[in-house]
Design a protein around this motif. Sequence first.
Motif, short mmCIF file in Angstrom:
data_model
loop_
_atom_site.label_atom_id
_atom_site.label_comp_id
_atom_site.label_asym_id
_atom_site.label_seq_id
_atom_site.Cartn_x
_atom_site.Cartn_y
_atom_site.Cartn_z
N GLN A 1 0.83 -1.20 0.00
CA GLN A 1 0.00 0.00 0.00
C GLN A 1 0.87 1.26 0.00
O GLN A 1 0.55 2.24 -0.69
CB GLN A 1 -0.92 -0.01 1.22
CG GLN A 1 -1.87 1.18 1.30
CD GLN A 1 -2.82 1.24 0.12
OE1 GLN A 1 -3.39 0.23 -0.28
NE2 GLN A 1 -2.99 2.44 -0.45
N VAL A 2 1.97 1.22 0.75
CA VAL A 2 2.89 2.38 0.76
C VAL A 2 3.49 2.58 -0.62
O VAL A 2 3.59 3.72 -1.10
CB VAL A 2 3.98 2.16 1.83
CG1 VAL A 2 5.07 3.23 1.71
CG2 VAL A 2 3.39 2.19 3.23
N VAL A 3 3.93 1.49 -1.26
CA VAL A 3 4.49 1.61 -2.62
C VAL A 3 3.43 2.19 -3.57
O VAL A 3 3.73 3.05 -4.40
CB VAL A 3 4.98 0.24 -3.10
CG1 VAL A 3 5.36 0.30 -4.58
CG2 VAL A 3 6.17 -0.22 -2.28
N HIS A 4 2.19 1.70 -3.44
CA HIS A 4 1.12 2.23 -4.29
C HIS A 4 0.91 3.72 -4.05
O HIS A 4 0.75 4.50 -5.01
CB HIS A 4 -0.17 1.46 -4.00
CG HIS A 4 -1.35 1.94 -4.78
ND1 HIS A 4 -2.25 2.86 -4.28
CD2 HIS A 4 -1.77 1.65 -6.04
CE1 HIS A 4 -3.16 3.11 -5.18
NE2 HIS A 4 -2.91 2.40 -6.25
N ASP A 5 0.94 4.13 -2.79
CA ASP A 5 0.78 5.56 -2.48
C ASP A 5 1.93 6.38 -3.06
O ASP A 5 1.70 7.49 -3.58
CB ASP A 5 0.71 5.76 -0.97
CG ASP A 5 -0.57 5.17 -0.36
OD1 ASP A 5 -1.52 4.93 -1.12
OD2 ASP A 5 -0.59 4.98 0.87
N GLN A 6 3.14 5.84 -2.99
CA GLN A 6 4.28 6.57 -3.56
C GLN A 6 4.16 6.69 -5.07
O GLN A 6 4.52 7.73 -5.65
CB GLN A 6 5.58 5.87 -3.17
CG GLN A 6 5.93 5.99 -1.69
CD GLN A 6 7.17 5.20 -1.33
OE1 GLN A 6 7.38 4.08 -1.78
NE2 GLN A 6 8.02 5.79 -0.50
N ILE A 7 3.69 5.63 -5.72
CA ILE A 7 3.49 5.69 -7.17
C ILE A 7 2.46 6.77 -7.52
O ILE A 7 2.66 7.57 -8.44
CB ILE A 7 3.05 4.32 -7.71
CG1 ILE A 7 4.19 3.31 -7.56
CG2 ILE A 7 2.63 4.42 -9.16
CD1 ILE A 7 3.77 1.89 -7.93
N MET A 8 1.36 6.79 -6.77
CA MET A 8 0.33 7.79 -7.03
C MET A 8 0.83 9.20 -6.73
O MET A 8 0.49 10.14 -7.46
CB MET A 8 -0.92 7.47 -6.20
CG MET A 8 -1.56 6.12 -6.50
SD MET A 8 -1.93 5.89 -8.26
CE MET A 8 -3.16 7.17 -8.51
#
Length: 326
Positions: free
Chosen positions: A247-254
């Motif tokens: 989820q953190v990686v996804h947030d960083q991508i966004m």
Amino acid sequence: MSDLAPLPDRLAFLFDGAGHAVKDAPPVPPGSPPRGGFSWLHLRRDAEGTRAALDACDLDGFVVEALMAEETRPRCTVHGDGALVNLRGVNLNPGAEPEDMVSIRLWVEAERVIGIWIRPLRAVRDILEAADRGQAPTTPGAFVARLALRLADRAEPSVAALNERIDDLEDLVLDERASIPRLDLSDLRREAIILRRYMLPQRDALTTLEIEDLPWLTADDRSRLREAAERVFRLGEDLDAIRDRAQVVHDQIMDRRAERMNGQMLILSVVAAIFLPLGLLTGLLGINVGGVPGTESPYAFWWVCAALVALTGGLVWLFRHLGMFR
């Protein structure tokens, strides 16, 4: 027994309580006098004769229906002097996805264990190999605990592989020039969620069996069941961490995508702000009414062009001074 060898539709063992096993032994009838050891009957659910074999074991109808159910989740239900235990393990069969969890259903009593399987589990093969070495489980409780531990052992490589994949994705996030494969991230999150969905109920099932007041559970059995529950719980915690890290990686991508879009929108806004007064000025000079200055002068066009260039330069300086190009 090799992992690739087919598992027979019917397995019947008699464990003597000292680590040895006799294959193809008849099952222990219910209510037989204690003699040490226990029997294990393991049947494939969709094999011909499985229902008849269960009926011959003189099982309660509730137990038979639970063992033959289409879908199950990890659970432990005490029924009379026995316990119905459903467990799940990762699917390590060739060509299968590990998160496609494989179920095993057990009816456990003082002197017998009756199991139902649909697809083969390597954890069961581990128990068979241990029996061949003279290291078979000594009690029904030890059988369930050992099976649960082997299921956890077989699940650990799959969880470790997920950890390595999320490590690689986190490294890519730190590289501004790297392209993040969002499909891989989605697949990783999905696998972690599916595995976790079965791990935590499995811990609850083992904990329930451990604390139940069943006379055939020894202190050693309860200790082994507690260790198995802890192993499953740790795997569940690892899956929780993987899910949160994904989820953190996804947030960083966004966030990175939002920053790029904000930068592009800023450029478009600056360009629009520069050309807005230029368009207004040229529009005023192009209106089709009398009194427009410079209509009789041969140099008016070049003066207007010079004024527009000067106005553009002034606007660029102003926007830079306001920090809009940062």
